[in-house]
Enzyme design. Structure first.
Site, PDB file in Angstrom:
ATOM      1  CG  ASP A  30      -8.850   6.816 -14.776  1.00  0.00           C
ATOM      2  OD1 ASP A  30      -8.310   6.124 -13.886  1.00  0.00           O
ATOM      3  OD2 ASP A  30      -9.983   6.569 -15.232  1.00  0.00           O
ATOM      4  CB  VAL A  31      -3.269   5.320 -12.794  1.00  0.00           C
ATOM      5  CG1 VAL A  31      -2.364   6.532 -12.741  1.00  0.00           C
ATOM      6  CG2 VAL A  31      -4.034   5.153 -11.488  1.00  0.00           C
ATOM      7  CE  LYS A  85      -1.001  -2.585  -2.106  1.00  0.00           C
ATOM      8  NZ  LYS A  85      -0.278  -1.467  -2.755  1.00  0.00           N
ATOM      9  CB  ILE A  96       1.535   4.601   6.344  1.00  0.00           C
ATOM     10  CG1 ILE A  96       2.548   3.687   5.647  1.00  0.00           C
ATOM     11  CG2 ILE A  96       2.024   6.050   6.305  1.00  0.00           C
ATOM     12  CD1 ILE A  96       2.689   3.934   4.170  1.00  0.00           C
ATOM     13  CE1 TYR A 132      -3.756  -2.898   0.259  1.00  0.00           C
ATOM     14  CE2 TYR A 132      -3.102  -4.265   2.124  1.00  0.00           C
ATOM     15  CZ  TYR A 132      -2.899  -3.164   1.328  1.00  0.00           C
ATOM     16  OH  TYR A 132      -1.838  -2.328   1.579  1.00  0.00           O
ATOM     17  CG  ASN A 163       1.428   6.512  -3.246  1.00  0.00           C
ATOM     18  OD1 ASN A 163       1.759   5.952  -2.223  1.00  0.00           O
ATOM     19  ND2 ASN A 163       0.462   7.424  -3.276  1.00  0.00           N
TER      20      ASN A 163
END
Length: 262
Positions: A58-59, A153, A181, A149, A85
């Site tokens: 779990d990051v 970022k 993407i 978001y 990622n």
């Protein structure tokens, strides 16, 4: 192939979507690849397939990340590339965004990358390796209906820059800024969140007039950028011009942003 032989590449969120494309690109190049995901079901547990291995972690948790790094070092003895990622977007009107939404996006898009980078940096110094942050064009500019978001970022962009100038000299830092993407669920992914925000909000990039990037092609570009130890990868490259204009003339830059909107 020879360049990546005996090299160990770690990808967070590597079980699906763009993360899987990155895993596959490095595996095809000949690297040993470790994919980190939260759920053991995504990989069938801590398993392996060919030169691709999986580790459950779990990051969002310090101890879980530290344990994952230790497990990878124990099993593979080194880490040459670490790619942050994991990420998440959102669709919400600026005035409707809540503090909880800002906290959630900061945790997923920013703090996970900081946590993992700090945990792996000593091992990358030993291997003269690379640390990669997967950002977005929104890391360098604002955009409608995605404020939490964009904010998270932008923070990631600042952290990537700090890594470039303050991490050990032999550690390479790459910041990737791609446009939207392509995904199989692109048409429905943000449909519910976009209710009342207009049709453009539900599209990839929240309405930006840029064709969706092929994930396999972009993953191969990342492999090449690491091989060349480039500091940034901005796709499409023409976005660099917009970023420069925004720095020189915010008024003109904002006008151009609106022209890019659907």
């Amino acid at each position: 192939m020879e360049q990546w032989k005996d090299k160990v590449v770690v990808v967070t969120g590597g079980s699906a979507g763009f993360g899987k494309a990155i895993v596959d690109a490095f595996a095809a190049a000949g690297a040993t690849v470790v994919s980190i995901s939260r759920s053991p079901d995504e990989h069938g547990g801590n398993g392996e397939r060919g030169n691709v291995f999986s580790v459950q972690a779990d990051v969002t948790d310090d101890e879980s990340v530290a344990a994952a790094v230790s497990q990878i070092i124990q099993q593979h003895e080194r880490i040459d590339v670490w790619i942050n990622n994991v990420g998440q977007s959102i669709r919400v009107a600026f005035e409707a965004a809540t503090m909880e939404q800002y906290r959630q996006l900061m945790e997923i898009n920013f703090y996970t990358a900081v946590r993992c980078s700090l945990a792996v940096l000593p091992h990358l110094e030993k291997s003269s390796g690379s640390i990669v942050q997967i950002g977005t064009l929104a890391a360098r500019t604002g955009w409608k209906n995605i404020a939490p978001y964009v904010t998270s970022k932008h923070a990631l962009s600042g952290f990537a820059h700090q890594l470039r100038i303050e991490s050990p000299d032999n550690v390479h830092s790459l910041f990737v800024c791609p446009g939207p993407i392509r995904r199989d669920d692109a048409a429905t992914r943000y449909k519910a969140q976009s209710n009342g925000l207009g049709d453009a909000a539900s599209t990839p990039g929240a309405g930006v007039k840029i064709s969706g990037l092929d994930p396999e092609w972009l993953a191969r570009r990342i492999v090449t950028s690491i091989e060349k130890r480039q500091p940034e990868l901005v796709v499409p490259a023409k976005a660099r011009l917009l970023f420069s204009i925004l720095q020189l003339s915010p008024r003109l830059g904002d006008w151009l942003l609106r022209k890019f909107a659907s």
